[in-house]
Design an enzyme around this catalytic site. Structure first.
Site, PDB file in Angstrom:
ATOM      1  N   LYS A  76     -13.403 -10.716 -34.183  1.00 58.27           N
ATOM      2  CA  LYS A  76     -13.445  -9.667 -33.154  1.00 58.27           C
ATOM      3  C   LYS A  76     -12.172  -8.842 -33.247  1.00 58.27           C
ATOM      4  CE  LYS A  76     -10.246 -11.761 -30.330  1.00 58.27           C
ATOM      5  NZ  LYS A  76      -8.873 -11.222 -30.048  1.00 58.27           N
ATOM      6  N   ASP A  98     -11.315 -17.078 -25.180  1.00 55.95           N
ATOM      7  CA  ASP A  98     -12.052 -16.147 -26.042  1.00 55.95           C
ATOM      8  C   ASP A  98     -13.404 -16.698 -26.502  1.00 55.95           C
ATOM      9  OD1 ASP A  98     -10.194 -14.165 -25.895  1.00 55.95           O
ATOM     10  OD2 ASP A  98      -9.416 -14.402 -27.929  1.00 55.95           O
TER      11      ASP A  98
END
Length: 288
Positions: free
Chosen positions: A15, A140
């Site tokens: 990401k 996350d």
């Protein structure tokens, strides 16, 4: 997805944080963030082989990460415990995403493990439940289970799907391992206002040319290599750091533009061209 299969191979994509604002700090010391997560087509690959004896083990070696600390192994064992599952797994990890780079590799590996084993072990857990389990492994992890590019608040776990336009990225890998706790400790020292409520960005007012990463200046002062890579990339486009670093990136409209930049990359720098994804490749592999 009701049938038990014996092996699965799944990607764990990286990401980017298209921006990152630190807007406060909770009483327990965790920092409150606002960020925009964007998946890219640069991935670790994980192979899962079913074991019937309950043993969970990582087959591949990973420098500096013993089995007990490996997020894939921890995710598998946590899932076993939560579900009372007596099946096990052999996990082989092909690591491409740099560790300590701010690209979420470990969190993504853990999320892919949860999604894969939910299927391999035929557990039938919902996406929401997998996100809850993932949060206990790291802030996350939930976004990778959520499966969509997302605007995030809180410690990064309050997620709203966000439609990010198509784009290509040049991502550079400075040869340093950034310690997130060290970065936040320096940030607190440099900015004592963090204990108060900062002005909060509302999602409806979110600009697409997103401004900055609040951790970037701190990381650049602690890790000169990050600053050097940013300065080089800034010659071609607006460059930003992802997460708490070390990786830096710039956005381009076309693949050709990004490829043209990477061709100038100095021999002492490493980097890739990656495409932004509209959703996580395993988005449809979990149930609501």
């Amino acid at each position: 997805m009701g049938n038990i299969t014996n092996t699965l191979t799944f990607p764990a994509p990286a990401k980017l944080n298209l921006f990152l604002h630190v807007v406060g700090r909770r009483m327990d010391g965790y920092h409150l963030l606002q960020t925009l997560f964007r998946f890219i087509d640069f991935s670790d690959m994980l192979h899962f082989s079913l074991r019937k004896n309950g043993v969970v083990r990582r087959i591949s070696a990973l420098d500096g990460v013993p089995q007990e600390q490996d997020l894939c192994v921890r995710a598998a064992r946590l899932l076993q415990k939560e579900c009372g599952c007596r099946l096990g797994v052999d996990i082989t990890l092909e690591k491409r995403i740099p560790m300590g780079g701010g690209l979420g590799g470990g969190s993504s590996d853990a999320a892919t493990t949860l999604i894969a084993l939910n299927n391999l072990w035929n557990l039938g857990l919902s996406r929401e439940r997998l996100m809850e389990i993932g949060l206990s492994l790291g802030a996350d992890v939930p976004v990778f289970v959520f499966g969509e590019n997302a605007y995030a608040e809180g410690i990064g776990e309050q997620l709203q799907a966000y439609d990010v336009p198509d784009a290509w990225y040049v991502v550079l890998f400075p040869p340093v391992h950034v310690a997130t706790a060290k970065v936040f400790a320096h940030l607190d020292f440099a900015n004592l206002e963090l204990t108060r409520d900062a002005i909060s960005l509302r999602i409806r007012g979110l600009p697409l040319r997103l401004p900055h990463n609040d951790l970037q200046s701190v990381v650049c002062s602690l890790y000169p290599e990050v600053a050097r890579h940013l300065v080089w990339l800034e010659k071609f486009a607006q460059a930003r750091m992802s997460g708490s670093g070390a990786c830096v990136f710039a956005e381009f409209v076309t693949e050709a533009q990004a490829q043209a930049v990477i061709e100038y990359l100095p021999s002492d720098m490493r980097g890739i061209v990656a495409r932004g994804l509209s959703q996580h490749p395993l988005r449809d592999f979990t149930v609501m």
